[in-house]
Write an enzyme that holds these catalytic residues in place. Structure first.
Site, PDB file in Angstrom:
ATOM      1  N   GLU A  44     -42.850   4.478  -9.508  1.00  0.00           N
ATOM      2  CA  GLU A  44     -42.544   5.087 -10.826  1.00  0.00           C
ATOM      3  C   GLU A  44     -42.560   6.561 -10.652  1.00  0.00           C
ATOM      4  OE1 GLU A  44     -45.266   2.821 -13.329  1.00  0.00           O
ATOM      5  OE2 GLU A  44     -43.419   1.808 -14.254  1.00  0.00           O
ATOM      6  N   GLN A  91     -47.210   4.232  -5.961  1.00  0.00           N
ATOM      7  CA  GLN A  91     -47.829   3.074  -5.557  1.00  0.00           C
ATOM      8  C   GLN A  91     -47.038   2.425  -4.369  1.00  0.00           C
ATOM      9  OE1 GLN A  91     -47.230   0.848  -9.459  1.00  0.00           O
ATOM     10  NE2 GLN A  91     -47.452  -0.741  -8.179  1.00  0.00           N
TER      11      GLN A  91
END
Lengths: 767, 767
Positions: free
Chosen positions: A490, A603
């Site tokens: 993100e 991530q």
């Protein structure tokens, strides 16, 4: 690592010494829950210091209005927030009329907390000197019952150390609570009724808008030095609070204890008119059992959980404590007992992420629940999405998709989208792929194909339709592209051709098409029923396939890797190692625009694809991609280190795998991301489990057979885990000397161990 | 074109016939303002139908709290919203005790509104039959005084047509108003005092948070058939409203009139304690002048405005009406009298865009004010930004920029950022370039270089520093890139290498470096003072230049054009002409993600660069880029068609230029973008002026000399405009036969007319 005050222990989380600045962190870490409700480790007695009060009821939420400067078409009207529920734990204590408050005591010694994970209870003890000179000792034990999941129990004891005194105990239930995250000082609970009946008390309140009604109840009894003291409480009621005041003279050296049974009954499970009646029934049950009886059921219930889910690690207490903490919290959050519920990223430990369902469930949690519970629990999680398919189709419709295409919400309580940032809601569409992948994963693991004709195929078709419509043809590239997405990372928004998303899209279409063919062939009746409903033609499938067969994947010849997205190589490619430590975590130090144009990966993103679709890449491919992306990964999402740990293990980098393992398993205990005070990272805890079982244990399902390639970190003497595979429970024991795999009972099971066939009853092999 | 009910007229905006569904649209179109306050054309009398009430005081705002699901570092805490101010126009009317309400009358005939732009007043007349059978005629005239800019005046007359009756007139002032855009039904005005004194009344209220105090006042008098009627009003007060009730018997055929003087005095200009005193002073002045006297000052003041700013168009009433409407509204919004104020995109006609300052001022409005007012007005607009430089540096600091780099806010009331969407606030950084460009533009036009050493250079240095830090080096491209921006085309977010932004960045650095050198050379004292303050070294300038000299610009060899951004060619390049009309406007029909991945351009983006830096590109370049981008431009920003009109004129495409001209000049009158009910597009009105003067008139400044290449649309017999250039007022008259340029007074001025030197006193040339 940001903190290290948790004392290593195989079965308990322990804190010693009272440090006010640790209170909020410990309130998260020592949280208790039973799947139906949860409670941060707030003090029972009044505390004037910094604290984050949190009691939560599963499924109870409030739809906050979306407010933006420039409203865009298709914005969800609401953002679901988890609501702080009425307080059931409160017990104020006065000695000689003065309020006990750890924040004002002149000394606090021997302060100790223990969260006993084996038995499922929380205990807090301390000695304190009050401003009036009274010295006392407190011992507070509490738990949320797994067996009676509407009830909690507290035993709170006060021993006077330096003089006789008058002790006043004031248990209460209070619906006049606020949310921590509120911007406008609103309250979200509307009080309806406050009643009492002898030693029992009831406060009924209703959430605004969503109109959940909850009766918060209590029943108290008092002992002095173990003898029951029949005191009549003095009741005090306001519109949203009921307190019972018990006052008694206590001699120096004597102990006064209060037993408080309390909890919630709600309109999710009872008729609104009969809530007090239901509360009385719960109180009847638990008072009949008594505190010790109820505690025994708790120990028994947790023993049963551990019997299947425990992982032991020999020779590394911190690692052992970490994995048990993760398994414990997952079981506190979701038990599979109620198929309306799901698993919020913070469980019952904080307000962040709205307590709702994310793609975390499908991508991270399902493997854990598949392997440590009856397969119906995982099936129930899949069914949750099937039940919400209509709303996912409606949601896609709001964004202009047609013909039954579904876009599952990024965040949901009831099937509707309830997040409201466009770069996430509209663009983080890879979630749709994880939902399809979970069906594949479930079938692969359990061998239960019946879910697909019964429910899964409709989901797969609707998802394939979405991807087909969402891709566009680029004349420039002569390929189908997927523009304007946010991947799992993100820290990049609105990018083009995110490798992970494009790969998933292609896979979803192919998997849906395969299953349509298989069901047409093998499940004629189901096929007819489904086609009647979805009106899918061969021509439409051909159109899907055109997209899948001609999907574009950005690739760098120079680095010989798939690119995370089209523009990745334009970034300043400075590795995390070369980034000044003072800049970390970047999400707390940097502005959003700076994060977005940096190369730092929140991530696993491309690597998440390599994790899901491991079989479709060589080890050499994995190595190149891991070596390219790992150095830019900041792991500021809890969902990141577990995937990297598993892949490091595959690549035989055991030191690195171990480091990532510690980071994932002790993420909250050691507060790597400096945010544990906000709550725990529940869903990533399933990733920790994966890093032991899939990472170190090397467990996979290949051709319907369970396979293992066990490895072991140098720091460990050995480890064991159990998995429930197709009604066989396997126990895997890996030591530095070799691996033993046994099957419970007398069954035989053929498995693959390091590539060779073996019988699981007593597989043993030197590593 | 979405509506065409406005009756063409050279000097007035006229509506005939009462159509309830047009009320909100007309409330915008017939708005009045005087730079200090503004008023939508709401009815004076009660109206129960759909309406959008709006009274606005320049500079009065409220900081709404930013609420987002996921808070990002650097987010502005507040979003400034324009506040609906207390109602000063209200006059309720009862006849025989029944309330006059156009929504409930059994018939409404001869309804007519006129906004007389020449004289600056609004008049509304109608005949109506009330439910009780009373027939009456109403004639309501009102204006906001340019001379006494705290006062408005209303003459409201009621004539009874079919019987004698008792007429009750109830003028009031009311601070109990709400904002249209509120989400939470909050009020933003806190009432402080309600007082009255004879025929005068005062309601004082204060805005929440920002604590602006405003006294809304009124004074009323009544006549019957022109004779003053000495009536004592019956006062009624609540905590935030004061009304005066006048009741009188009126004979059939007679006319009762109320004269209401009203307005605001605020704490921006007066001591809070003396607001009523100030209000009395205003009332003394205007009542001494009387309604007719004040109206005469209004006519005189507007005559003066028109004397300089008027553009005449011969042979095309709609075009004439359009341009005057634009010039009129600009002058209603901003007069240059108060250098704390600026020009909000909706002026005083609606709540959208928070009433704040955008880059519209520098990019669009400054040319208009430079040419139609004294040059001090434009200088004052530049100074507004200089005064806010410290806050722009602070703003950049919040985003991690250092060393005095400035990022001007996207939206501001007081120098602080008060918008809150990251893709705009953090990424639409080209605004910084427009602010530097305006300095260049001002100097180029006025020849007043003194602004640069006095103030402008500090702004230019801070902006250059920002661009230097914002660019990053791409090893991949071996160039400096600017990642993660939003260009003027807000239908693309977070893109890389937006051509317009990169070009501006390069230009800003070069222009700043040039001016540093020039001031070092020519303004030694200023140079020393500035360097003392900003500590700029030659080495730093060299670093800037490295970025400017090696800036990357995306380019397509195939199309031979600069690309709007790196990913533009990946889009599905379907032209607007091939887009189904039912899909337009896309911002009302499509979800945001679909818009973002479409090729459709909200407003001139690459072409905005070609407009600013016209001299740096050939006509051939312009043609290629215009032909490439125009077909994808949806012009859903009001700021778009004017640029395209100017460029079409440069390319001798007069039909197209004329079409765009109509679209820009009648954008609101004909409601092209289906949103006029929300308010007018004030800042784009300056673009309309540019499309006549720079587009058709071909006016430019070249080498310090004014040049013209006049063209004329086939639809027009002729047009004239005036410009104030370096203390010469030139009048340009273009006809199908040729162009006359005269200079007011006896000055001589050498200009370029169609490339050849001419004397402006009587330049005449056949086109």
């Amino acid at each position: 690592m940001n903190q290290d005050y948790i004392i290593p222990d195989n079965w308990s989380i322990i804190e010693e010494g009272f440090e006010p600045e640790r209170v909020c962190s410990s309130e998260s870490l020592f949280s208790i829950g039973n799947g139906a409700m949860g409670q941060r480790a707030n003090f029972e007695e009044y505390y004037s210091g910094n604290t984050f009060q949190g009691s939560y009821i599963a499924g109870v939420y409030y739809p906050d209005k979306t407010k933006v400067g420039w409203w865009k078409n298709g914005y969800p009207e609401y953002f679901a927030k988890v609501l702080n529920a009425p307080n059931w734990i409160g017990i104020n204590v006065k000695v000689n009329g003065e309020m006990l408050d750890l924040n004002t005591c002149t000394s606090v010694t021997e302060f100790r907390r223990e969260l006993n994970m084996k038995e499922g209870w929380h205990n807090r003890t301390f000695k304190a000197t009050m401003p009036n000179g009274i010295e006392l000792k407190v011992d507070a034990l509490r738990f949320l019952s797994l067996q009676e999941d509407e009830a909690g129990a507290i035993k709170y004891s006060v021993t006077l150390l330096n003089s006789d005194a008058e002790v006043t105990l004031i248990p209460y239930v209070d619906a006049g609570i606020e949310n921590k995250d509120t911007n406008w000082e609103e309250k979200f609970w509307e009080p309806l009724a406050v009643n009492e009946n002898g030693v029992r008390g009831f406060v009924t309140a209703r959430t605004l808008k969503t109109k959940y009604t909850a009766c918060t109840f209590m029943s108290n009894s008092i002992t002095v030095d173990g003898e029951v003291k029949e005191l009549t409480p003095v009741a005090e009621a306001t519109k949203d609070l009921l307190s019972h005041t018990y006052t008694t003279s206590v001699a120096k050296g004597s102990t006064v204890s209060i037993y408080k049974f309390a909890g919630y009954v709600t309109s999710m499970n009872h008729e609104v008119e009969k809530l007090e009646e239901a509360a009385n029934a719960v109180l009847d049950t638990v008072t009949t059992l008594g505190f010790d009886g109820l505690l025994q059921t708790q120990k028994d219930a947790w023993a049963k959980v551990w019997e299947m889910a425990d992982i032991t690690i020999d020779g590394d207490v911190k690692a052992q404590q970490g994995i048990r903490f993760n398994i414990f919290q997952l079981n506190q959050t979701y038990t599979g007992a109620d198929d309306r519920l799901n698993i919020g990223p913070k469980g019952f430990t904080g307000e962040k992420y709205g307590g709702s369902t994310y793609w975390d469930t499908e991508a991270y949690c399902i493997p854990f629940y598949m392997a440590t519970k009856d397969e119906n629990v995982a099936r129930s999680l899949l069914k949750y999405r099937y039940n919400q398919l209509d709303k996912a189709i409606e949601n896609a419709g709001k964004l202009g998709f047609t013909n039954g295409a579904a876009l599952y919400p990024m965040v949901t309580m009831n099937g509707e989208e309830c997040h409201n940032e466009w770069e996430i809601t509209f663009e983080e569409i890879h979630r749709n792929g994880a939902i399809a992948f979970a069906i594949f994963n479930y079938v692969r693991y359990t061998g239960d194909y019946s879910y697909v004709p019964e429910m899964g195929l409709e989901v797969l078709i609707a998802i394939a339709r979405f991807w087909h419509q969402r891709a566009t043809f680029s004349t420039n590239r002569n390929k189908y592209v997927i523009l304007g997405v946010t991947g799992p990372n993100e820290y990049e928004n609105n990018v083009n051709n995110n490798f992970y998303t494009n790969y998933l899209a292609q896979w979803c279409i192919n998997y849906a098409a395969e299953n349509v063919a298989k069901i047409k062939e093998e499940y004629g009746d189901d096929y007819a029923r489904i086609m009647e409903k979805v009106a899918l033609t061969d021509a439409e499938i051909s159109e899907w396939k055109k997209v899948a067969d001609n999907m574009y994947f950005p690739y760098s010849e120079e680095h010989n890797v798939f690119l995370q997205q089209d523009g990745f190589l334009d970034k300043e490619l400075i590795t995390v190692a070369d980034l000044d430590k003072s800049q970390r975590p970047i999400n707390q130090k940097w502005s959003w625009d700076r994060i977005l144009r940096s190369p730092y990966i929140k991530q696993a993103d491309t690597l998440q694809g390599f994790y899901f679709f491991e079989d479709q890449f060589s080890k050499e491919d994995l190595k190149r991609h891991f070596d390219f992306y790992e150095p830019f990964t900041v792991h500021e999402s809890s969902l990141s280190p577990c995937v990297h740990s598993i892949q490091a293990a595959v690549l035989d980098r055991m030191e690195q795998a171990y480091t990532f393992y510690l980071r994932t398993s002790r993420l909250d205990l050691d507060d790597y991301n400096k945010e544990v005070h906000e709550g725990l990272h529940i869903t990533s805890m399933a990733g920790t489990w994966m890093s032991v079982v899939e990472g170190f244990g090397g467990m996979r399902v290949k051709d319907g057979m369970l396979s293992f390639e066990p490895k072991i970190p140098a720091q460990w003497n050995g480890y064991t885990f159990k998995v429930n595979f197709r009604n066989h429970v396997l126990k895997v024991n890996v030591t530095q000397g070799g691996t033993t795999i046994t099957v419970d009972g007398d069954q035989d099971l053929t498995i693959l161990l390091n590539g060779e066939k073996a019988t699981a009853k007593a597989a043993l092999k030197t590593i």
